[in-house]
Structure formats: structure tokens, C-alpha cells
Design a protein around this motif. Structure first.
Motif, PDB file in Angstrom:
ATOM      1  N   VAL A  45       0.854  -1.179   0.000  1.00 61.30           N
ATOM      2  CA  VAL A  45       0.000   0.000   0.000  1.00 61.30           C
ATOM      3  C   VAL A  45       0.894   1.235   0.000  1.00 61.30           C
ATOM      4  O   VAL A  45       1.904   1.266   0.700  1.00 61.30           O
ATOM      5  CB  VAL A  45      -0.914   0.046   1.247  1.00 61.30           C
ATOM      6  N   ILE A  46       0.501   2.234  -0.765  1.00 61.44           N
ATOM      7  CA  ILE A  46       1.166   3.527  -0.732  1.00 61.44           C
ATOM      8  C   ILE A  46       0.220   4.495  -0.038  1.00 61.44           C
ATOM      9  O   ILE A  46      -0.932   4.627  -0.441  1.00 61.44           O
ATOM     10  CB  ILE A  46       1.483   4.042  -2.145  1.00 61.44           C
ATOM     11  N   LEU A  86      -0.195   4.974  12.518  1.00 60.67           N
ATOM     12  CA  LEU A  86       0.568   3.973  11.767  1.00 60.67           C
ATOM     13  C   LEU A  86       1.960   3.724  12.326  1.00 60.67           C
ATOM     14  O   LEU A  86       2.541   2.674  12.079  1.00 60.67           O
ATOM     15  CB  LEU A  86       0.671   4.378  10.295  1.00 60.67           C
ATOM     16  N   SER A  87       2.508   4.679  13.038  1.00 62.69           N
ATOM     17  CA  SER A  87       3.848   4.487  13.598  1.00 62.69           C
ATOM     18  C   SER A  87       3.902   4.937  15.057  1.00 62.69           C
ATOM     19  O   SER A  87       4.627   5.861  15.403  1.00 62.69           O
ATOM     20  CB  SER A  87       4.877   5.251  12.769  1.00 62.69           C
ATOM     21  N   PRO A  88       3.140   4.264  15.938  1.00 68.84           N
ATOM     22  CA  PRO A  88       3.101   4.704  17.330  1.00 68.84           C
ATOM     23  C   PRO A  88       4.397   4.436  18.093  1.00 68.84           C
ATOM     24  O   PRO A  88       4.691   5.115  19.059  1.00 68.84           O
ATOM     25  CB  PRO A  88       1.941   3.905  17.924  1.00 68.84           C
ATOM     26  N   HIS A  89       5.181   3.458  17.661  1.00 66.67           N
ATOM     27  CA  HIS A  89       6.390   3.079  18.390  1.00 66.67           C
ATOM     28  C   HIS A  89       7.656   3.626  17.745  1.00 66.67           C
ATOM     29  O   HIS A  89       8.744   3.352  18.215  1.00 66.67           O
ATOM     30  CB  HIS A  89       6.489   1.552  18.484  1.00 66.67           C
ATOM     31  N   THR A  90       7.510   4.385  16.677  1.00 68.33           N
ATOM     32  CA  THR A  90       8.664   4.930  15.975  1.00 68.33           C
ATOM     33  C   THR A  90       9.018   6.283  16.565  1.00 68.33           C
ATOM     34  O   THR A  90       8.147   7.108  16.817  1.00 68.33           O
ATOM     35  CB  THR A  90       8.351   5.092  14.471  1.00 68.33           C
ATOM     36  N   PRO A  97       5.217  10.233   0.922  1.00 64.41           N
ATOM     37  CA  PRO A  97       4.511   8.962   0.817  1.00 64.41           C
ATOM     38  C   PRO A  97       5.218   7.870   1.610  1.00 64.41           C
ATOM     39  O   PRO A  97       6.441   7.851   1.711  1.00 64.41           O
ATOM     40  CB  PRO A  97       4.542   8.655  -0.679  1.00 64.41           C
ATOM     41  N   ALA A  98       4.413   6.982   2.158  1.00 59.38           N
ATOM     42  CA  ALA A  98       4.927   5.853   2.915  1.00 59.38           C
ATOM     43  C   ALA A  98       4.472   4.571   2.238  1.00 59.38           C
ATOM     44  O   ALA A  98       3.307   4.442   1.873  1.00 59.38           O
ATOM     45  CB  ALA A  98       4.414   5.889   4.352  1.00 59.38           C
ATOM     46  N   VAL A  99       5.396   3.645   2.052  1.00 59.65           N
ATOM     47  CA  VAL A  99       5.089   2.366   1.423  1.00 59.65           C
ATOM     48  C   VAL A  99       5.082   1.300   2.502  1.00 59.65           C
ATOM     49  O   VAL A  99       6.042   1.169   3.263  1.00 59.65           O
ATOM     50  CB  VAL A  99       6.117   2.018   0.328  1.00 59.65           C
ATOM     51  N   PHE A 100       3.985   0.551   2.573  1.00 60.92           N
ATOM     52  CA  PHE A 100       3.857  -0.538   3.527  1.00 60.92           C
ATOM     53  C   PHE A 100       3.862  -1.855   2.771  1.00 60.92           C
ATOM     54  O   PHE A 100       3.109  -2.024   1.814  1.00 60.92           O
ATOM     55  CB  PHE A 100       2.563  -0.406   4.327  1.00 60.92           C
ATOM     56  N   LEU A 101       4.714  -2.766   3.180  1.00 63.53           N
ATOM     57  CA  LEU A 101       4.783  -4.111   2.605  1.00 63.53           C
ATOM     58  C   LEU A 101       4.408  -5.112   3.678  1.00 63.53           C
ATOM     59  O   LEU A 101       4.999  -5.106   4.761  1.00 63.53           O
ATOM     60  CB  LEU A 101       6.192  -4.419   2.101  1.00 63.53           C
ATOM     61  N   GLY A 107       9.223   2.095   3.900  1.00 62.26           N
ATOM     62  CA  GLY A 107       9.928   3.361   3.787  1.00 62.26           C
ATOM     63  C   GLY A 107       9.235   4.276   2.810  1.00 62.26           C
ATOM     64  O   GLY A 107       8.130   4.001   2.357  1.00 62.26           O
ATOM     65  N   GLY A 108       9.914   5.342   2.473  1.00 61.80           N
ATOM     66  CA  GLY A 108       9.367   6.317   1.554  1.00 61.80           C
ATOM     67  C   GLY A 108       9.979   6.198   0.180  1.00 61.80           C
ATOM     68  O   GLY A 108      10.541   5.154  -0.204  1.00 61.80           O
ATOM     69  N   LEU A 109       9.894   7.277  -0.553  1.00 70.53           N
ATOM     70  CA  LEU A 109      10.396   7.302  -1.920  1.00 70.53           C
ATOM     71  C   LEU A 109      11.890   6.996  -1.986  1.00 70.53           C
ATOM     72  O   LEU A 109      12.334   6.219  -2.830  1.00 70.53           O
ATOM     73  CB  LEU A 109      10.110   8.660  -2.558  1.00 70.53           C
ATOM     74  N   GLU A 110      12.662   7.575  -1.078  1.00 76.93           N
ATOM     75  CA  GLU A 110      14.113   7.355  -1.088  1.00 76.93           C
ATOM     76  C   GLU A 110      14.466   5.884  -0.890  1.00 76.93           C
ATOM     77  O   GLU A 110      15.332   5.346  -1.576  1.00 76.93           O
ATOM     78  CB  GLU A 110      14.792   8.204  -0.019  1.00 76.93           C
ATOM     79  N   ARG A 111      13.794   5.225   0.038  1.00 76.90           N
ATOM     80  CA  ARG A 111      14.089   3.810   0.292  1.00 76.90           C
ATOM     81  C   ARG A 111      13.684   2.943  -0.893  1.00 76.90           C
ATOM     82  O   ARG A 111      14.403   2.017  -1.271  1.00 76.90           O
ATOM     83  CB  ARG A 111      13.354   3.353   1.559  1.00 76.90           C
ATOM     84  N   VAL A 112      12.533   3.230  -1.483  1.00 70.15           N
ATOM     85  CA  VAL A 112      12.082   2.465  -2.648  1.00 70.15           C
ATOM     86  C   VAL A 112      13.064   2.635  -3.799  1.00 70.15           C
ATOM     87  O   VAL A 112      13.467   1.653  -4.437  1.00 70.15           O
ATOM     88  CB  VAL A 112      10.653   2.881  -3.067  1.00 70.15           C
ATOM     89  N   MET A 113      13.477   3.869  -4.054  1.00 67.27           N
ATOM     90  CA  MET A 113      14.422   4.128  -5.144  1.00 67.27           C
ATOM     91  C   MET A 113      15.773   3.465  -4.878  1.00 67.27           C
ATOM     92  O   MET A 113      16.370   2.872  -5.780  1.00 67.27           O
ATOM     93  CB  MET A 113      14.620   5.636  -5.332  1.00 67.27           C
TER      94      MET A 113
END
Length: 133
Positions: A45-46, A86-90, A97-101, A107-113
Motif C-alpha cells: 500500500v502507498i 501507523l507508527s506509534p512506536h517509531t 509517501p509511505a510504502v507498507f509491505l 519506507g518512503g520514496l528514497e528507500r524504494v528508489m
């Protein structure tokens, strides 16, 4: 004069029909728990701000690899609540944008790229169940 046709449609989160694979859902003031439900029900999901061009970039990159991820657009009034839910423990705030697998923040765009360039993205997508080759 011609009337413009929208290039996509937004599907309200209240709709339970998930047959719109790769479609766009919009928060429309829905509670953050509905976002968590979308994340848990899909392999990928994005989640991003409404009208964010970077969400489009991430989606097109994944579509180029054969994945058709749904995009969940969050209205700016609800960004903080959704990010906290979505990130209570972070320690750091969730950035869109956030990508959930597989229900977990990838991660976001940087991690995906970065993972795409290094050649690690396709195996990660296969492990998450988002890509079948």
C-alpha cells in the motif's frame, strides 16, 4: 469547449469492495484505524498526501516492476493522526509517501528508489507477496 475528464477516481474508505486493485482511496475524514485496516489487508500500500506527485512516482515505479499498488490518499487535516496511528512506536514521524509491505512500514520514496537501484526491490516484493514472477 470540452469538459475535462478526471484521470482517476477516489473511492471512499467506507466502501468495502476491494476489487479496485491499484485504485485510489481517499480518507475523507475517516478515522486512522481505517488506514490501518487498508495496510493490513493488502500486500503493498502507498499512503500519501492528497494530490502528492511523489505518490505517483512511487506508484509508477512499482507498476513498471509489475506491481499494481493501491494508493490511500490522506487529507492534510488528518495527516498527523494517521501518521501517529501507523507508527506509534517509531521515534521519528512518519513521512509521506509511505510504502507498507506485508503490513509493515518499508519506507518512503528514497528507500524504494535505493532498493530498486541496488536490485534488492524485486526480491523484497516477492517475499512480501506483492509480486509473482
Amino acid at each position: 469547449m470540452h469538459q475535462a475528464i478526471p484521470y482517476r477516481t477516489c473511492i471512499p474508505t467506507g466502501a468495502r469492495d476491494r476489487s479496485h486493485a491499484g485504485g485510489t482511496a481517499e480518507s475523507n475524514g475517516a478515522d486512522p484505524a481505517s488506514v490501518a485496516t487498508v495496510v493490513s489487508e493488502n500486500a503493498i500500500v502507498i499512503i500519501g498526501r492528497r494530490g502528492c506527485c511523489m505518490c505517483h512516482v512511487v506508484k509508477r515505479l512499482l507498476q513498471g516492476l509489475g506491481v499494481n499498488p493501491p494508493v490511500y490518499e490522506v487529507h492534510e487535516d488528518h495527516e498527523a493522526a494517521v501518521a501517529r496511528h501507523l507508527s506509534p512506536h517509531t521515534a521519528e514521524a512518519l513521512q509521506f509517501p509511505a510504502v507498507f509491505l506485508a503490513g509493515k512500514l518499508f519506507g518512503g520514496l528514497e528507500r524504494v528508489m535505493a532498493t530498486h537501484i541496488s536490485g534488492e526491490l524485486v526480491p523484497i516484493l516477492k517475499d512480501a507477496g506483492a509480486l509473482w514472477l
